[in-house]
Design a protein around this motif. Structure first.
Motif, PDB file in Angstrom:
ATOM      1  N   MET A  12       5.402  -8.706  -4.244  1.00 27.63           N
ATOM      2  CA  MET A  12       6.226  -7.802  -5.039  1.00 27.63           C
ATOM      3  C   MET A  12       5.374  -6.706  -5.675  1.00 27.63           C
ATOM      4  SD  MET A  12       8.505 -10.807  -6.876  1.00 27.63           S
ATOM      5  CE  MET A  12       9.531  -9.709  -7.844  1.00 27.63           C
ATOM      6  N   VAL A  13       4.142  -7.066  -6.024  1.00 28.29           N
ATOM      7  CA  VAL A  13       3.215  -6.094  -6.602  1.00 28.29           C
ATOM      8  C   VAL A  13       2.610  -5.209  -5.516  1.00 28.29           C
ATOM      9  CG1 VAL A  13       1.008  -5.844  -7.827  1.00 28.29           C
ATOM     10  CG2 VAL A  13       2.686  -7.534  -8.611  1.00 28.29           C
ATOM     11  N   ALA A  14       2.361  -5.804  -4.353  1.00 31.72           N
ATOM     12  CA  ALA A  14       1.631  -5.096  -3.289  1.00 31.72           C
ATOM     13  C   ALA A  14       2.524  -4.175  -2.465  1.00 31.72           C
ATOM     14  CB  ALA A  14       0.938  -6.109  -2.385  1.00 31.72           C
ATOM     15  N   GLN A  15       3.368  -3.422  -3.125  1.00 33.99           N
ATOM     16  CA  GLN A  15       4.159  -2.409  -2.439  1.00 33.99           C
ATOM     17  C   GLN A  15       3.305  -1.143  -2.273  1.00 33.99           C
ATOM     18  OE1 GLN A  15       7.393  -2.973  -1.182  1.00 33.99           O
ATOM     19  NE2 GLN A  15       6.681  -5.036  -1.710  1.00 33.99           N
ATOM     20  N   PRO A  16       3.532  -0.383  -1.202  1.00 27.73           N
ATOM     21  CA  PRO A  16       2.676   0.783  -0.933  1.00 27.73           C
ATOM     22  C   PRO A  16       2.508   1.712  -2.128  1.00 27.73           C
ATOM     23  CG  PRO A  16       4.089   0.366   0.952  1.00 27.73           C
ATOM     24  CD  PRO A  16       4.526  -0.584  -0.125  1.00 27.73           C
ATOM     25  N   HIS A  17       3.612   2.009  -2.830  1.00 26.53           N
ATOM     26  CA  HIS A  17       3.522   2.934  -3.956  1.00 26.53           C
ATOM     27  C   HIS A  17       2.615   2.374  -5.049  1.00 26.53           C
ATOM     28  CE1 HIS A  17       4.746   5.971  -6.880  1.00 26.53           C
ATOM     29  NE2 HIS A  17       4.919   4.983  -7.743  1.00 26.53           N
ATOM     30  N   THR A  18       2.739   1.079  -5.319  1.00 25.81           N
ATOM     31  CA  THR A  18       1.934   0.469  -6.375  1.00 25.81           C
ATOM     32  C   THR A  18       0.467   0.410  -5.987  1.00 25.81           C
ATOM     33  OG1 THR A  18       3.840  -0.884  -6.995  1.00 25.81           O
ATOM     34  CG2 THR A  18       1.708  -1.551  -7.874  1.00 25.81           C
TER      35      THR A  18
END
Length: 382
Positions: A226-232
């Protein structure tokens, strides 16, 4: 070949190899007169408790005065004097009654900004050290209120900063990690990472956002994707080059934590160019940032052949050798040694011997088995 170094004093080796566990951050006390976000917990060496429990949180401590009694007034009308004392005094280890926590949450829902700020400072302080207060805050509904306060639709950057600091402290407890993640906080934290604002409040909110994302990932494998999204991940990479040392450190910690035990995320990060960005931070003058950058590089290469290849091509082996020989900080030595252990093989034996670092590596717990890694037989075996 699996990476199998023993755990370092400053971290815990994961089941798959030499992943460095750093102590998860807390926002610490928020004081109205202290603009930059309170105690920088990430700069402390991990305690024995945090190493053994791998929870990344401090245990509850009961203040000398015991519990603060509940006010006589209704929950939505805490006496101004009591709220001021909670906001401005050293209340971070004092357990208070659930009624006080409920009253603060009620005030945080109000539209009067100054009162909301004072209540949020008090809540942040109370949740800094006490797991009892954190649990009561969760039960009182503090999480959704704080998520609403830190949204970009809120024009008050100080409110955003205070809410993010408070939610960072709440994220120390596993049940609240889930509540924060499932409550939709991660996209808002990501936006705070990618801000173009340059005010004191904006920089502090960015640091707290990175710290919260780091804390959410500790021992929570289902939250990491959930944290490792491209934007983040792109926003974290951006903050590795922040002009603020504390922000860079928090971003390093988050990068190092989110990739532990997850080869897909390790690959995502390296594709974004995180390896050279972290290598730049090995030359920082601040030992905490050096340690966190080296730990993140250690984790990125653990059991990931492509990242090892990319790291070696970027010159990481030589950079870690320089750091190991130059630093007198034991925690930095441990992080550098862990990274070297993950990178080297028997083919590097002559190079490391010529550089004079094998004896150093043998003295650091995380790399004490370096002889096995390099194929050097003990004298007894000869």
């Amino acid at each position: 070949e699996d990476d199998g170094a023993p755990p370092a004093d400053g971290g815990v080796s994961s089941e798959e190899g030499t992943d460095k566990k750093e102590k998860a951050p807390e926002a610490g006390k928020e004081e109205a007169v202290k603009e930059a976000g309170g105690k920088e917990e990430v700069h402390r060496k991990p305690s024995d408790e945090s190493r053994s429990s791998r929870s990344g949180k401090k245990g509850a401590e009961k203040g000398k005065d015991g519990q603060t009694p509940a006010p006589n007034e209704k929950n939505d009308n805490l006496p101004e004097k009591m709220m001021s004392e909670l906001a401005f005094s050293g209340t971070d280890s004092k357990e208070v009654s659930p009624a006080v926590i409920q009253g603060l949450v009620q005030i945080m829902r109000e539209s009067r900004q100054e009162k909301r700020k004072k209540a949020t400072i008090a809540m942040c302080n109370l949740c800094c050290e006490s797991s009892v207060n954190r649990a009561n805050a969760g039960a009182a509904g503090a999480v959704p209120v704080l998520i609403e306060m830190m949204q970009d639709s809120n024009p008050d950057l100080q409110i955003q900063r205070l809410a993010t600091a408070c939610i960072c402290n709440l994220s120390a407890d596993p049940p609240l990690k889930d509540a924060i993640a499932q409550g939709g906080a991660i996209p808002h934290l990501s936006k705070l990472l990618d801000t173009n604002e340059d005010s004191v409040d904006a920089r502090a909110a960015t640091a707290h956002a990175a710290a919260t994302l780091w804390s959410l990932c500790v021992d929570m494998e289902h939250i990491k994707p959930m944290v490792a999204q491209p934007h983040t991940l792109k926003a974290l990479l951006k903050q590795l080059r922040s002009p603020e040392s504390f922000v860079r450190g928090q971003a390093c910690g988050c990068v190092g934590e989110v990739c532990i035990g997850n080869k897909k995320i390790k690959g995502q990060l390296s594709e974004l160019g995180v390896i050279p960005a972290l290598m730049e931070l090995l030359d920082e003058t601040e030992p905490a940032t050096q340690r966190l950058a080296a730990s993140a590089l250690c984790n990125l290469s653990a059991n990931h052949d492509e990242n090892k290849k990319l790291s070696r091509q970027a010159g990481l082996l030589d950079a870690l050798v320089r750091l190991l020989k130059a630093t007198s900080d034991e925690a930095v030595q441990s992080a550098a040694a862990g990274g070297l252990y993950n990178l080297v093989s028997s083919a590097d034996r002559e190079k490391l011997q010529s550089l004079g670092v094998i004896d150093l590596l043998q003295k650091v717990p995380i790399s004490r088995n370096i002889n096995v890694r390099l194929g050097i037989k003990d004298k007894k075996e000869k």
